[in-house]
Write a protein that holds these residues in place. Structure first.
Motif, PDB file in Angstrom:
ATOM      1  N   LYS A  38     -41.238 -29.912  91.973  1.00 46.20           N
ATOM      2  CA  LYS A  38     -39.859 -30.357  91.715  1.00 46.20           C
ATOM      3  C   LYS A  38     -39.337 -30.078  90.292  1.00 46.20           C
ATOM      4  O   LYS A  38     -38.202 -29.592  90.150  1.00 46.20           O
ATOM      5  N   PRO A  39     -40.107 -30.371  89.237  1.00 42.57           N
ATOM      6  CA  PRO A  39     -39.577 -30.103  87.888  1.00 42.57           C
ATOM      7  C   PRO A  39     -39.157 -28.643  87.682  1.00 42.57           C
ATOM      8  O   PRO A  39     -38.198 -28.365  86.952  1.00 42.57           O
ATOM      9  N   LEU A  40     -39.840 -27.724  88.334  1.00 41.18           N
ATOM     10  CA  LEU A  40     -39.476 -26.306  88.205  1.00 41.18           C
ATOM     11  C   LEU A  40     -38.126 -26.044  88.872  1.00 41.18           C
ATOM     12  O   LEU A  40     -37.304 -25.282  88.358  1.00 41.18           O
ATOM     13  N   ILE A  41     -37.911 -26.673  90.004  1.00 43.20           N
ATOM     14  CA  ILE A  41     -36.633 -26.523  90.709  1.00 43.20           C
ATOM     15  C   ILE A  41     -35.513 -27.139  89.872  1.00 43.20           C
ATOM     16  O   ILE A  41     -34.456 -26.538  89.685  1.00 43.20           O
ATOM     17  N   ASP A  42     -35.771 -28.328  89.326  1.00 37.39           N
ATOM     18  CA  ASP A  42     -34.770 -29.002  88.488  1.00 37.39           C
ATOM     19  C   ASP A  42     -34.451 -28.176  87.243  1.00 37.39           C
ATOM     20  O   ASP A  42     -33.324 -28.178  86.748  1.00 37.39           O
ATOM     21  N   GLU A  66     -31.247 -28.817 100.615  1.00 39.01           N
ATOM     22  CA  GLU A  66     -30.672 -29.455  99.428  1.00 39.01           C
ATOM     23  C   GLU A  66     -30.285 -28.423  98.357  1.00 39.01           C
ATOM     24  O   GLU A  66     -29.217 -28.485  97.768  1.00 39.01           O
ATOM     25  N   VAL A  67     -31.209 -27.520  98.086  1.00 38.56           N
ATOM     26  CA  VAL A  67     -31.002 -26.481  97.057  1.00 38.56           C
ATOM     27  C   VAL A  67     -30.990 -25.140  97.778  1.00 38.56           C
ATOM     28  O   VAL A  67     -32.020 -24.522  97.988  1.00 38.56           O
ATOM     29  N   ASN A  68     -29.791 -24.715  98.182  1.00 41.11           N
ATOM     30  CA  ASN A  68     -29.768 -23.659  99.192  1.00 41.11           C
ATOM     31  C   ASN A  68     -29.960 -22.233  98.660  1.00 41.11           C
ATOM     32  O   ASN A  68     -29.961 -21.285  99.432  1.00 41.11           O
ATOM     33  N   ASP A  69     -30.142 -22.089  97.341  1.00 41.44           N
ATOM     34  CA  ASP A  69     -30.430 -20.736  96.845  1.00 41.44           C
ATOM     35  C   ASP A  69     -31.908 -20.540  96.484  1.00 41.44           C
ATOM     36  O   ASP A  69     -32.260 -19.554  95.826  1.00 41.44           O
ATOM     37  N   ILE A  70     -32.747 -21.456  96.923  1.00 36.42           N
ATOM     38  CA  ILE A  70     -34.187 -21.243  96.743  1.00 36.42           C
ATOM     39  C   ILE A  70     -34.622 -20.026  97.569  1.00 36.42           C
ATOM     40  O   ILE A  70     -34.180 -19.850  98.706  1.00 36.42           O
TER      41      ILE A  70
END
Ligand SMILES: *Cc1c(COP(=O)(O)O)cnc(C)c1O
Length: 215
Positions: A38-42, A66-70
């Motif tokens: 998660k911290p990397l995504i944030d 939630e984060v649709n450009d992953i």
């Protein structure tokens, strides 16, 4: 909050910048749970790699909504019976190595109208324990996949064989890549990514240098 992983990633990204190369870091998060990731995504990182379909589904289904450009990269061996689910959850496949698998990917992509970006995995020294196609079969697989199946093949991938220095393996890969005219090249892991960047990697796949050792 613990920023260790973010710092690890930043350090690698800085090394890429210093080399003045256009190369994306795939954070290989296999075996680590989403809380750890998660911290990397944030922090804004978007490219992640997994090597098992079920693990990817369990970990990434919710967060990808939630984060649709992953962008999720399948870097492990892909079995035919898992392709259906793989095509749904992943954005890239790095392990295409047979016409049979190419046909299956095509079939499942058509069903859901999705087109993944695909690397052909090369087995440079015919190692039994490794996936990948012998370089001699490369043209046939590439031609069939693009002309007959309309797959979006963007480059080659390899894990360096034990018998070769990574640098020599990467050099051969770069030559093969250029011969076909690919723009992308998936080479380089925690132990050899600096050499891979020098030899024109456009994706490096980094696990332990970001997340620490796996069990
Ligand atoms: C696990 C894995 C990586 C990452 O390995 P590290 O040495 O931890 O960086 C890269 N590529 C593939 C295909 C992998 O399975």
């Amino acid at each position: 909050m613990d920023h260790t992983l973010v710092n690890n990633l930043k350090k690698i990204k800085n090394e890429v910048i210093l080399k003045k190369k256009d190369c994306e870091v795939i954070a290989v998060s296999k075996t680590f749970d989403i809380e750890k990731i998660k911290p990397l995504i944030d922090h804004g990182h978007r490219h992640f790699g997994e090597n098992k379909v079920q693990e990817a589904i369990d970990k990434w289904t919710d967060i990808k909504i939630e984060v649709n450009d992953i962008k999720l990269h399948m870097i492990g061996k892909l079995q035919s019976n898992k392709v259906k689910h793989a095509v749904k959850i992943f954005d890239y496949i790095h392990s295409l190595d047979s016409i049979k698998l190419a046909k299956k990917i095509h079939e499942e992509q058509i069903k859901i109208q999705k087109k993944l970006k695909i690397f052909i995995q090369v087995n440079l020294e015919n190692e039994e324990q490794k996936n990948g196609i012998n370089p001699l079969g490369l043209d046939e697989l590439y031609n069939f996949s693009t002309k007959n199946l309309d797959l979006d093949i963007i480059g080659l991938m390899c894990i360096p064989p034990i018998s070769l220095k990574p640098k020599d393996a990467f050099n051969t890969m770069r030559d093969l890549n250029n011969k076909i005219g690919f723009k992308d090249l998936s080479i380089g892991m925690s132990s050899d990514y600096l050499e891979a960047i020098d030899l024109d990697a456009t994706f490096i796949r980094i696990g332990s240098k970001i997340f620490g050792e796996r069990d």
